[in-house]
Structure formats: structure tokens, C-alpha cells
Design an enzyme around this catalytic site. Structure first.
Site, PDB file in Angstrom:
ATOM      1  N   GLY A 100       0.826  -1.206   0.000  1.00 20.35           N
ATOM      2  CA  GLY A 100       0.000   0.000   0.000  1.00 20.35           C
ATOM      3  C   GLY A 100       0.851   1.243   0.000  1.00 20.35           C
ATOM      4  O   GLY A 100       2.061   1.177  -0.229  1.00 20.35           O
ATOM      5  N   ASN A 101       0.228   2.375   0.220  1.00 22.10           N
ATOM      6  CA  ASN A 101       0.989   3.617   0.315  1.00 22.10           C
ATOM      7  C   ASN A 101       0.336   4.524   1.357  1.00 22.10           C
ATOM      8  O   ASN A 101      -0.691   4.188   1.927  1.00 22.10           O
ATOM      9  CB  ASN A 101       1.103   4.282  -1.059  1.00 22.10           C
ATOM     10  CG  ASN A 101      -0.245   4.617  -1.638  1.00 22.10           C
ATOM     11  OD1 ASN A 101      -0.995   5.412  -1.084  1.00 22.10           O
ATOM     12  ND2 ASN A 101      -0.587   3.977  -2.754  1.00 22.10           N
ATOM     13  N   ARG A 102       0.960   5.670   1.603  1.00 16.31           N
ATOM     14  CA  ARG A 102       0.538   6.505   2.729  1.00 16.31           C
ATOM     15  C   ARG A 102      -0.620   7.445   2.406  1.00 16.31           C
ATOM     16  O   ARG A 102      -0.976   8.274   3.228  1.00 16.31           O
ATOM     17  CB  ARG A 102       1.706   7.378   3.187  1.00 16.31           C
ATOM     18  CG  ARG A 102       2.860   6.612   3.780  1.00 16.31           C
ATOM     19  CD  ARG A 102       3.989   7.596   4.074  1.00 16.31           C
ATOM     20  NE  ARG A 102       5.202   6.911   4.442  1.00 16.31           N
ATOM     21  CZ  ARG A 102       5.472   6.482   5.674  1.00 16.31           C
ATOM     22  NH1 ARG A 102       4.605   6.701   6.634  1.00 16.31           N
ATOM     23  NH2 ARG A 102       6.602   5.867   5.926  1.00 16.31           N
ATOM     24  N   SER A 103      -1.166   7.369   1.219  1.00 14.28           N
ATOM     25  CA  SER A 103      -2.227   8.328   0.871  1.00 14.28           C
ATOM     26  C   SER A 103      -3.423   8.196   1.822  1.00 14.28           C
ATOM     27  O   SER A 103      -3.909   7.092   2.070  1.00 14.28           O
ATOM     28  CB  SER A 103      -2.681   8.093  -0.567  1.00 14.28           C
ATOM     29  OG  SER A 103      -3.769   8.938  -0.852  1.00 14.28           O
ATOM     30  N   ALA A 125      -3.410   7.823  -5.232  1.00 13.05           N
ATOM     31  CA  ALA A 125      -2.037   7.317  -5.312  1.00 13.05           C
ATOM     32  C   ALA A 125      -2.153   5.870  -5.787  1.00 13.05           C
ATOM     33  O   ALA A 125      -2.557   4.988  -5.034  1.00 13.05           O
ATOM     34  CB  ALA A 125      -1.371   7.386  -3.948  1.00 13.05           C
TER      35      ALA A 125
END
Ligand code: C5P
Length: 431
Positions: free
Chosen positions: A227-230, A294
Site C-alpha cells: 500500500g501507500n501513505r495516501s 495514489a
């Protein structure tokens, strides 16, 4: 691309003249095959003039070219609109009693059918069974739109707008899986409410705006993901700003830490591939598309059906990644191929390095992605992601001066939506 446009005998045949124009103006070579009944609604002369080709519905014309075999064989795409109850029935049962049904039996490429009829006819078990049969054979049968029908009645049965059919057709020809209807939940996604809400008065009133938000999650196994931090905060602020400017808003929500705003239609997605499907679908009838999500550039090549376990021999697992499609770039390509009047906005989360600063990288990205506006912010561990404020530079493909905006994410969203409105009012409407 070589296209056969089959026209069924329904009143909506008149709308198909606009669909034909969209195809020819985008440079496609279209042969129109109306049914006998269709010619009672729109004459052969109209189809000939608009397509630049002779038009016939008989298997006994141009017999020396073996027309009834050649047309379907050569077509890279067949679009049927309006697909009437009778035409769906004939196609489903494999009849070959006119040029169009012969051509459908010879189809070598994808086939898209856009039904239009009265609600009762559409909902009749016979029609639904025919649609089911056609879909099971790989034909894309769009859901009809809902609204006013020929008489005073209304309900599902309207022909989808020519632009929506056009975009779905190009997406299909490009290899995308086209969902049946813009109101159909995308597989793997769930829609929080029904159709998009009509907007209030404002600079975007009457327009449909699709916004992606949050971060995609790419599964590794049933419990883990990349995943990512968005947080989705900027995308949600944009959705609220577009709604306040009067637009009908569709929010394509990947993972978000915040609630979706009220008054927008939400389609939930998890992965980049789900977002792609939802975005291609939603874009078909959107005036503006803003890709604020993102999107993971890569996904695990294999998704384990069971939780990946620590191995007894102590060997560490190796995760191979494959590239995800660039959705933004694809949206621009479809828009350009269709010569549509659609504004597409990308986001860039950039960090500078020894070889270049943030703006240099962003300018290169704008050229690569070819979107109309690129909203650029500089990210670091604690900058932007998850924060309540933001500072961006809006770059335009037209080359106009970069515009700075900063403040809360709502302030930045308002500035982006203002800029979108300004760009739209500058755009020349199609002839
Ligand atoms: O290439 P990059 O990920 O930096 O580009 C960011 C922009 O492209 C954002 O608007 C993002 O939503 C979009 N994007 C996309 N598909 C991807 C990756 C990014 O649409 N696979």
C-alpha cells in the site's frame, strides 16, 4: 479502425447519427448496416452521407464481394445501436435473415450492443435471457440508461448517450473490459449510493466530474498488501469542492482514512486494476476526470490464496512485481482518440534529487502523461501525506504560467476546481 455500425429499428436510431459522426471524426472507417426497420426511422441517404460508404441491408447487394461474410470478417469492432428486443432475439438465436445478423455471425472482433426499448420489453424474461446468452458468448451488452422514453413513460430502456457508447466502444476495442453500465457496480467494487446526485448551481453545474482518491492496495495474500501513505484527504476535498461548484461528482475511492463527503456518488475500489476499470467506465460520460489517487505502479505478480508462511528451511520469500497500467495516460489516450471535450487532471507527488528539482521532474511527467493540468506537490515522510495542509503548483499543458496554491487541503481543492472551471470556460466547444 474498421468499424461496422449496426442500427436497429427503434426511434433512438436518430441518436446513432451522432455516434457515427464521433467515429468518423476520430478517423475510423465505418460501414453502417441498418435493419429494414431502422430505415423507417433514419433513411439510407443519411447513413451514406455521414459514413461516406454505400449502405445496404440486403444480403443480395454487392453479392460479388461476398458482402455478408466480408463485412463481419474485416470489422475490428462491431457496434449495434439501438439494439432492439427483436435484434437481440435474432442475434441470440443465431439467425441470419438480413445483412446485419449475417455480419454478427461472422464477427471476428469485439461486439458491443447498446439496447434501447420500452422498460417492459427490456425487463421481459425473454429479452433478459437473450442478453444473458449474448453476454455468455462474449458480446458486451450495455445496460440501457434510465429516463424519459418515447412517450410520456420513463424507466430503464433509453439508449445510452452517443458519447458513452463511443467511449465504451473504444475501450472495448482497446482490450478493456467494459462494465455493462455506468450505474452497474464495478466488479470487486461497491457503490455506496445509487446514481450520482445532480449538482447545485455553480460554475460546474450540469457537468459530471470523476475524482479518484486514496491509495490502492495490492494484495500479496489474504491478509497482506502493498500500500501507500495516501489518506484520501486531498481527493475528498476535491470531491466536496466540485460538488459545491455544482457538479455531479463520482468519487472513485481507493483506501481512505477519511469519510467520503455527502452528496457524491462513491465507487469503492481496492486495487489499481479495479480503479482502472472504474475510471475507464466513469470517464465515458464525464466532463472532467481528476486522478488524485495514489495508484500503485506495481503489484505482486502472484497473489497467494493462503497466508504466506515462514519456511522451515529459513529461506526468505521473494516477491516479484509487475507493472500496473498507467490509468491517467490511458484516459488521455481514449479521450484523444475520441476527440472528446474532456478535461483530465493528474497529480504528481514528487521529490527532488541531485539530478533535478521537483518542478523539472513534474514538467517531464506532464509531457509523458499528456493530461491538461498536473497538480504537483513535494512529498516526504511527514510532508503532504495524511496532513491537513498542502502546497502545490498547478502546471498546464497549454504552457501557461505555473500557478501556486497552498493552505488547507480544502483551500487547495478550491483553487484546483477554480482552475478547472477557468480551463473549461476557455475551451472551444466542439462544432
Ligand atoms: O507516474 P506517477 O504515479 O507519479 O503519476 C501520478 C499521476 O498518475 C496521478 O494522477 C495518479 O493518479 C496517476 N496514476 C495512474 N496510474 C498509475 C500510476 C499513477 O493513473 N498506474
Amino acid at each position: 479502425m474498421r468499424i461496422v455500425l449496426g442500427v436497429g429499428g427503434g426511434i433512438a436510431a436518430y441518436k446513432v447519427a451522432s455516434l457515427l459522426r464521433l467515429f468518423t471524426e476520430a478517423g475510423h472507417d465505418v460501414t453502417v448496416i441498418p435493419t429494414e426497420a431502422a430505415t423507417r426511422f433514419v433513411g439510407v441517404a443519411t447513413w451514406e452521407a455521414l459514413s461516406g460508404h454505400p449502405v445496404s441491408n440486403s444480403v443480395f447487394d454487392e453479392v460479388h464481394t461476398v458482402n455478408h461474410v466480408r463485412l463481419g470478417h474485416e470489422a475490428e469492432l462491431i457496434v449495434v445501436a439501438p439494439a432492439t428486443a427483436d435484434l437481440l432475439a435474432r442475434a441470440a438465436s443465431g439467425q441470419a435473415n438480413d445483412l446485419l445478423t449475417n455480419t454478427l455471425l461472422m464477427a471476428g472482433g469485439p461486439v458491443l450492443m447498446a439496447p434501447a426499448m420500452h422498460t417492459e420489453m427490456w425487463q421481459h424474461a425473454a429479452t433478459q435471457a437473450n442478453v444473458e446468452t449474448l453476454r455468455s458468448r462474449g458480446v458486451t451488452v450495455l445496460e440501457p440508461a434510465s429516463g424519459r422514453l418515447t412517450g410520456a413513460d420513463s424507466g430503464p430502456g433509453r439508449l445510452p448517450e452517443p458519447e458513452a457508447i463511443f467511449a465504451a466502444a473504444l475501450a472495448l476495442a482497446g482490450g478493456a473490459e467494459v462494465p455493462d453500465s455506468p450505474d452497474t457496480p464495478v466488479p470487486g467494487a461497491s457503490s455506496q449510493s445509487g446514481a450520482p446526485l445532480a449538482g447545485a448551481a455553480g460554475p460546474l453545474s450540469g457537468l459530471t466530474v470523476t475524482i479518484s482518491a486514496g491509495g490502492t492496495r495490492e494484495p500479496l495474500d489474504p491478509v497482506r498488501y502493498l500500500g501507500n501513505r495516501s489518506s484520501g484527504k486531498q481527493g475528498v476535498a476535491l470531491a466536496a469542492a466540485a460538488r459545491d461548484a455544482g457538479a455531479r461528482v463520482r468519487l472513485l475511492a481507493a483506501h481512505m482514512d477519511v469519510q467520503a463527503p455527502a452528496g457524491v456518488d462513491v465507487v469503492r475500489v481496492e486495487t489499481a486494476l479495479e480503479l482502472r476499470e472504474a475510471a475507464l467506465h466513469a470517464a465515458a460520460d464525464s466532463d472532467v476526470v481528476i486522478m488524485a489517487a495514489a495508484v500503485a505502479d506495481f503489484r505482486p505478480a502472484d497473489v497467494s490464496g493462503t497466508k504466506i508462511k515462514k519456511r522451515d528451511d529459513g529461506a526468505d520469500p521473494v516477491i516479484s512485481l509487475v507493472r500496473n497500467p498507467d490509468i491517467l495516460r490511458e484516459l488521455v489516450e481514449i479521450r484523444d482518440a475520441a476527440a472528446r471535450n474532456q478535461l483530465i487532471v493528474g497529480f504528481a507527488a514528487e521529490t527532488g534529487d541531485a539530478d533535478g528539482d521537483v518542478l523539472e521532474y513534474a514538467q517531464a511527467k506532464l509531457r509523458r502523461k499528456a493530461c491538461d493540468l498536473l497538480v504537483v506537490n513535494q512529498v516526504g515522510k511527514d510532508q503532504v501525506f495524511g496532513q491537513d495542509s498542502n502546497s502545490v503548483v498547478i502546471l498546464a499543458r497549454s504552457g501557461s504560467e505555473p500557478q501556486e496554491a497552498s493552505g488547507s487541503k480544502s483551500d487547495v481543492a478550491a483553487a484546483v476546481i477554480d482552475r478547472v472551471s477557468a480551463e473549461l470556460s476557455r475551451a472551444v466547444p466542439p462544432a
